[in-house]
Design a protein around this motif. Structure first.
Motif, mmCIF file in Angstrom:
data_model
loop_
_atom_site.group_PDB
_atom_site.id
_atom_site.type_symbol
_atom_site.label_atom_id
_atom_site.label_comp_id
_atom_site.label_asym_id
_atom_site.label_seq_id
_atom_site.Cartn_x
_atom_site.Cartn_y
_atom_site.Cartn_z
ATOM 1 N N ARG A 7 61.792 168.004 -0.304
ATOM 2 C CA ARG A 7 61.475 166.982 0.695
ATOM 3 C C ARG A 7 62.758 166.357 1.237
ATOM 4 N N MET A 8 62.948 166.468 2.557
ATOM 5 C CA MET A 8 64.052 165.774 3.200
ATOM 6 C C MET A 8 63.566 164.377 3.562
ATOM 7 N N VAL A 9 63.987 163.373 2.810
ATOM 8 C CA VAL A 9 63.538 162.001 3.019
ATOM 9 C C VAL A 9 64.210 161.432 4.254
ATOM 10 N N ASP A 10 65.524 161.574 4.352
ATOM 11 C CA ASP A 10 66.314 161.191 5.516
ATOM 12 C C ASP A 10 67.612 161.981 5.440
ATOM 13 N N ASP A 11 68.584 161.649 6.275
ATOM 14 C CA ASP A 11 69.817 162.432 6.307
ATOM 15 C C ASP A 11 70.586 162.381 4.998
ATOM 16 N N ASP A 12 70.300 161.354 4.192
ATOM 17 C CA ASP A 12 71.101 161.145 2.986
ATOM 18 C C ASP A 12 70.349 161.375 1.682
ATOM 19 N N HIS A 13 69.037 161.608 1.744
ATOM 20 C CA HIS A 13 68.255 161.673 0.505
ATOM 21 C C HIS A 13 67.341 162.902 0.489
ATOM 22 N N VAL A 14 67.239 163.504 -0.685
ATOM 23 C CA VAL A 14 66.351 164.647 -0.914
ATOM 24 C C VAL A 14 65.464 164.335 -2.111
ATOM 25 N N GLY A 15 64.175 164.624 -1.973
ATOM 26 C CA GLY A 15 63.233 164.450 -3.066
ATOM 27 C C GLY A 15 62.853 165.782 -3.673
#
Length: 959
Positions: A419-427
């Motif tokens: 999951r790409m949460v936003d440009d800075d975070h991955v789930g």
């Protein structure tokens, strides 16, 4: 017209060469004999006399020619092959799971379970009711709250129901807003917003990790664990909420609750969620069983269905739907929810998953998922990647500034969806099917060492570790071997009547054949194992199938566009009414809030109108069951400036084609309103008439009725909504899928998944593809012929309450027992229960008129079965005559004492004036094939006074 009964005669069988031939029960010779009994020489003449010319279409269905079964399956295989099945570690409420083969084969793929009807006749539903009571027990035990319902539609709509329930029970004079934690599932937040707008509820989303913000709130929703994976102690937040007079709604992961402290122990008042990861595949978003559990004091306001325990006529424990009058669609315009069906088949699967694994097995699965998440977190930290949360269950949130898309792409190349949460975070979400290869692939995608770290420690704080026991009832410990599980499933199945045993002649519910070839593709991995938020490039086959199905449904109904997102008929109603609301608002007509509803309408119509923020005004029906035009014009005149819509069921709920439908549509349109035609009875229109062309602006369609998705004991269902061109901008949309609906003008999501219960759409696709345009029309004609044949044969014995012109009915007929009851004391319920002794499920009881039976044969029952059913009702009529003549005692006779169990017949203390053989074998054929009711007639009132909604101890069933 006088019916003539034609006994079976030896004749050459008509060759059944096409799928339509096999779907439609009566052969051409049988149909000819049925038409003769009605008084017609051909189908065209009957249809011309039954269906008003004003609604008939002037063009045939523009659909592809019918495919054979092998051709349809080959085409479905082509579509399936266009999907790419990767290991999805996206999370967001959808997780990989393994369906035990014994459950897959013997529940999901078994017509004994998937063709069953909602358990309104509890005596012949004891198997599925026990399974649902198991489900309620699982939910209650894991959530730590005493009462759970028998499933809801999905997690998002369950959360919206939780909001509405919290609003209802609020004791605050000014309830304030509904507060949602920012770490809630994004689709859940948007479903709640969609539902809150017409109800006038303000929704506030805020980060609650530091406590409640300022403001007045009647309810607070928290995700447990959060969408980010974070596990937080709910108790401090619940204490704050309660101090401010707010209800706490926790959206909880059932598998996590095998390890985490239950929300009910932390102060949650309402707990909602999904049982998907208990053995139910992704299915591109559904169908999955949502759930709701509540604390003491509010269980009688619980939406949906509730299974309880009562006693039968011999004092033995028996299951039944508890508090039936609490069901929202029965309350009509006073409803607080429009939930009618649920997700029974999926709830049964989830309950059996828990029965099979037991508490130890579930905990082991949870520990394994948690262990993989811990290893991923450990590997990331060792590689210099920041892991945002120290406390989590199965989902790790990694911070990779500016690199999120690169990581997600690398993982995809390695066969895993993150999951790409936003440009800075991955789930990264782990689950039952996660293995060492997944851990290695994930670490590699982040560019860190792929040496598998040891499973060390754990990420659940000791204070939040579960200590209370769960699933202690023996049922969750007795079926560990596949042999034992197989026999348990068979034992429950044998207690019930489903379509695999006999016809289910339910008016308004269209219990038709669900062909094996229609069902086959839904368990293929390429359809079953696709996450609803998988990248669009991986679901090309699904997108193509859904597009074709929506186009076909639009052509069949005459609408410009169809959305399949609503995952039940009630949700399709709501979507259609919200489209009307959106249309009026776009024109500055916010004052248009009155919805006219005929008194004969389905109860969900009024309930859905209330949910859409409309004011219900009831229009009378005349003595023939038609809309009273004088009253309609009076109501239009009174509410002209406020008129939003009229909801009409067509053919009517009384089972007739109303001649004035075009006049009704014109009158409403002239007043500035919109026309909603309820598609529940579309089985009488397909190929003959299109609602979108005879005056309707919007309809929902029941794919679980007309288009062969099975009822499954009360779900799954699909309720697509079709609209004319001016309403297209106001169809459902979805925050995570721009392709699922109009993003700028859409009403928002109606269901949690972009295309609702997409996993079962191949069933309806296959039905339409294999029937083709001619087969669909012939099926409609067959349904109308069958209903009129039954009416003709039954009329000399039971008055048929409503008929249209030429004394004909549409696809169903209503047998009126009110005078019989007045003269003899035998009620419609007595007849319904006596039909069990004859081996039949009863028709719809006392709806839409009290003291009647509404009968719908469908096109897929053959002549022999239709005659067997009619003969049973005629035999019962003779028994009623014996009561009237004094041959049977008015209070002690086979009807009043029905159904008869085997145990009641072999007792030495037989006290009845009639014989045991009269009770058990009213017709000789039953000696060869007899269904035995497992319980005698159930005392509904006792169960409501003594509410028991979880598994009773085994001692309750001892003699």
């Amino acid at each position: 017209m006088t019916a003539q009964y034609f006994a079976p005669v030896a004749s050459p069988q008509h060759p059944r060469t096409t799928f339509a031939d096999r779907h439609i029960g009566p052969s051409p010779d049988d149909l000819s004999r049925m038409l003769t009994a009605i008084g017609y020489s051909g189908a065209d003449a009957l249809i011309d006399d039954a269906v008003p010319a004003a609604i008939r279409g002037d063009r045939p269905l523009n659909l592809p020619p019918a495919l054979s079964e092998p051709q349809a399956l080959a085409r479905l295989r082509e579509l399936a092959d266009k999907n790419t099945v990767l290991r999805s570690m996206i999370g967001l409420g959808y997780h990989g799971t393994f369906t035990p083969g014994v459950i897959l084969r013997n529940v999901l793929e078994n017509p004994g379970w998937y063709t069953a009807y909602t358990p309104y006749q509890p005596e012949i539903s004891q198997g599925r009711l026990e399974a649902l009571l198991n489900f309620q027990t699982v939910v209650s035990d894991l959530t730590g709250l005493p009462v759970a319902n028998a499933s809801l539609l999905d997690e998002g709509t369950a959360a919206a129901e939780g909001m509405a329930l919290a609003h209802r029970v609020s004791k605050r004079k000014d309830p304030g807003a509904f507060l949602i934690d920012a770490d809630a599932l994004p689709q859940t937040v948007e479903v709640i917003r969609t539902r809150a707008v017409p109800l006038g509820i303000d929704v506030v989303v805020a980060d609650l990790s530091g406590g409640l913000p300022e403001g007045d709130f009647f309810g607070v929703l928290v995700q447990y664990p959060g969408a980010s994976g974070a596990v937080r102690d709910l108790a401090p937040l619940a204490e704050q909420a309660h101090e401010r007079g707010a209800q706490v709604v926790a959206a909880a992961d059932l598998l996590a609750l095998t390890l985490l402290k239950p929300p009910g122990e932390s102060g949650a008042d309402i707990v909602i969620g999904s049982a998907q990861r208990f053995g139910v595949p992704f299915g591109f978003g559904g169908p999955h069983a949502g759930y709701m559990a509540v604390g003491e004091g509010i269980q009688r306001q619980l939406p949906g269905r509730l299974v309880g325990v009562s006693l039968d006529a011999d004092g033995a424990p028996a299951y039944r739907l508890a508090l039936q009058t609490r069901e929202q669609h029965i309350r009509r315009e006073k409803a607080t929810s429009n939930i009618c069906t649920a997700q029974v088949l999926l709830a049964v699967m989830a309950s059996m998953y828990a029965v099979y694994h037991g508490p130890e097995g579930l905990a082991a699965i949870a520990e394994r998922a948690h262990g993989h998440a811990v290893r991923i977190a450990s590997g990331l930290r060792e590689g210099g990647v920041e892991v945002v949360h120290d406390s989590f269950f199965d989902t790790v949130l990694a911070r990779v500034p500016g690199r999120a898309s690169e990581v997600v792409r690398a993982a995809r190349d390695a066969g895993r969806n993150l999951r790409m949460v936003d440009d800075d975070h991955v789930g990264i979400a782990c689950d039952e099917v996660t293995d060492d290869g997944d851990v290695t692939a994930v670490l590699g995608a982040f560019g860190v060492s792929t040496d598998l770290p040891e499973t060390t420690g754990q990420a659940i704080p000791d204070a939040l570790r579960r200590e209370s026991p769960y699933l202690t009832h023996p049922v969750f410990h007795a079926h560990r071997s596949e042999t034992a599980m197989l026999r348990y499933l068979r034992k429950l199945q044998d207690k019930d009547i489903a379509l695999d045993r006999s016809m289910i002649p339910l008016g308004s519910c269209t219990m038709k054949l669900n062909a094996t070839s229609e069902m086959e593709a839904i368990t293929w991995p390429e359809f079953a194992n696709i996450h609803p938020f998988a990248p669009i490039g991986q679901v090309a086959g699904y997108v193509e199938l859904i597009g074709e199905l929506e186009d076909w449904l639009a052509e069949i109904t005459g609408y410009a566009k169809v959305s399949v997102q609503p995952n039940a008929g009630s949700q399709g109603e709501l979507a259609g009414l919200l489209a009307i609301r959106g249309y009026h608002a776009s024109r500055g007509d916010q004052a248009r809030q009155v919805c006219l509803i005929p008194s004969s309408a389905h109860g969900t119509n009024a309930a859905s109108a209330v949910m859409a923020g409309m004011k219900v005004v009831v229009v009378k029906c005349d003595d023939q069951g038609n809309i009273d035009l004088d009253d309609l014009h009076a109501k239009i005149g009174k509410h002209r400036e406020q008129l939003a819509a009229i909801m009409v069921t067509y053919p009517s709920t009384h089972g007739v084609f109303e001649e004035t439908i075009a006049d009704v549509c014109k009158a409403v349109h002239d007043a500035g309103g919109q026309v909603y035609v309820d598609g529940a009875n579309l089985n009488a229109l397909v190929g003959l008439a299109r609602p979108g062309e005879f005056g309707s602006d919007v309809s929902h369609l029941n794919l679980h009725k007309t288009f062969c998705i099975p009822h499954g004991g009360g779900g799954p269902g699909v309720g697509p909504v079709g609209v004319r061109e001016h309403l297209v901008p106001f169809l459902p949309s979805h925050p995570l899928r721009a392709e699922a609906g109009p993003q700028d003008t859409g009403v928002g999501p109606i269901s949690a998944a972009p295309w609702g219960s997409a996993g079962i759409l191949p069933i309806s696709w296959a039905y339409i593809a294999m029937m083709g345009p001619d087969g669909l029309r012939e099926a409609t004609e067959g349904a109308i012929i069958g209903a009129n044949y039954l009416a003709a044969r039954l009329a000399p014995h039971y008055p048929i309450l409503y008929t249209g012109r030429n004394g004909l009915v549409a696809h169903e007929c209503i047998a009126d027992l009110r005078k019989i009851t007045k003269d003899t004391g035998i009620t419609a319920e007595d007849v319904a229960k006596r039909l069990i002794d004859y081996g039949f499920h009863a028709p719809t009881l006392s709806f839409p008129v009290a003291g009647t039976l509404m009968i719908e044969p469908t096109e897929s029952e053959d002549l022999a079965e239709l005659d067997r059913f009619v003969d049973a009702l005629i035999g019962i009529r003779r028994e009623i005559e014996r009561v009237a003549e004094g041959g049977y005692d008015r209070d002690d006779n086979p009807l009043k004492n029905a159904p008869h169990t085997a145990a009641s017949l072999i007792t030495e203390d037989w006290k009845h004036a009639y014989g045991r053989e009269e009770a058990a074998y009213p017709v000789p054929a039953l000696r060869e094939n007899k269904y035995w009711s497992p319980v005698r007639r159930i005392d509904q009132a006792y169960g409501d006074r003594n509410l028991v909604c979880s598994c009773p101890p085994p001692e309750a069933f001892e003699d």
